[in-house]
Write an enzyme that holds these catalytic residues in place. Sequence first.
Site, mmCIF file in Angstrom:
data_model
loop_
_atom_site.group_PDB
_atom_site.id
_atom_site.type_symbol
_atom_site.label_atom_id
_atom_site.label_comp_id
_atom_site.label_asym_id
_atom_site.label_seq_id
_atom_site.Cartn_x
_atom_site.Cartn_y
_atom_site.Cartn_z
ATOM 1 N N ASP A 136 0.464 3.788 1.742
ATOM 2 C CA ASP A 136 0.441 4.402 3.058
ATOM 3 C C ASP A 136 1.868 4.705 3.532
ATOM 4 O OD1 ASP A 136 0.344 4.592 6.038
ATOM 5 O OD2 ASP A 136 -1.776 4.132 5.754
ATOM 6 N N ARG A 138 3.111 4.988 6.299
ATOM 7 C CA ARG A 138 3.556 4.293 7.513
ATOM 8 C C ARG A 138 4.040 2.873 7.233
ATOM 9 N NH1 ARG A 138 -2.112 5.038 10.410
ATOM 10 N NH2 ARG A 138 -2.664 4.372 8.275
ATOM 11 N N CYS A 192 0.837 -1.185 0.000
ATOM 12 C CA CYS A 192 0.000 0.000 0.000
ATOM 13 C C CYS A 192 0.880 1.247 0.000
ATOM 14 C CB CYS A 192 -0.913 -0.001 1.219
ATOM 15 S SG CYS A 192 -2.068 1.406 1.278
ATOM 16 N N HIS A 218 -2.411 -3.996 5.068
ATOM 17 C CA HIS A 218 -2.174 -3.556 6.443
ATOM 18 C C HIS A 218 -3.480 -3.161 7.109
ATOM 19 C CE1 HIS A 218 -2.489 0.938 5.975
ATOM 20 N NE2 HIS A 218 -2.241 0.622 4.714
ATOM 21 N N CYS A 271 -5.957 0.502 6.993
ATOM 22 C CA CYS A 271 -5.774 1.006 5.628
ATOM 23 C C CYS A 271 -6.899 1.979 5.270
ATOM 24 C CB CYS A 271 -5.765 -0.158 4.644
ATOM 25 S SG CYS A 271 -5.575 0.336 2.920
#
Length: 213
Positions: A44, A46, A42, A98, A101
């Site tokens: 993202d 993080r 992803c 994750h 998400c």
Amino acid sequence: MADPADLLTRNRDWAAEMVAGDPDFFRRLEAQQAPRYLWIGCSDSRVSANVISGLAPGEVFVHRNVGNVMANADLNALTVLDFAVSVLKVEHVIVVGHYGCGGVAAALDGKGHGLLDNWLRHVKDVAAKHARTLDALPAGARADRLAELNAIEQARNVCHTSIVQEAWARGHPLTVRAWIYALHDGILRDLRFLVRGQADLQPAYRLSLGEDG
């Protein structure tokens, strides 16, 4: 750290630190790219593949998009997969979802998200396919389970690509896996989807969904 120029300073500090610990690090990195892994994850911020897997630059080839989707019409993702398998000869493709998400949550919230909705169609299709499972869960648990199911389904999509099918046909040792990452503790978890060839696909899929029998 609001000023992008600060990143240049941090980069120089990082490069100096790497050379101090290993004077030949960048010469080796420049000479060859030979990762064993393709990570499909992803976007993202993080969930950085190198950081959470403990791998150094050059050890993992990465493709990231919102919701870690492998769509059969996504030329970008398919090109990355083909380059990784056919040119870099990676041995493992890992689809990593994750918990927490934002894309998965948006696919479930019933709201409009503009252009993003066109991309989320892929995740919404997974939700529709597994609607009975998701509807049986408490509302707070649905997004987490969809994140798992989405990783599994996207890994299955990887297996169905002509790229992977042809690699297996010519005897290339290639595994495809689905994992999930937890933001709250930093741990990667195996979703029990592990495929080494066409014969493994359906048993692995059933196992990953909890259909052991």
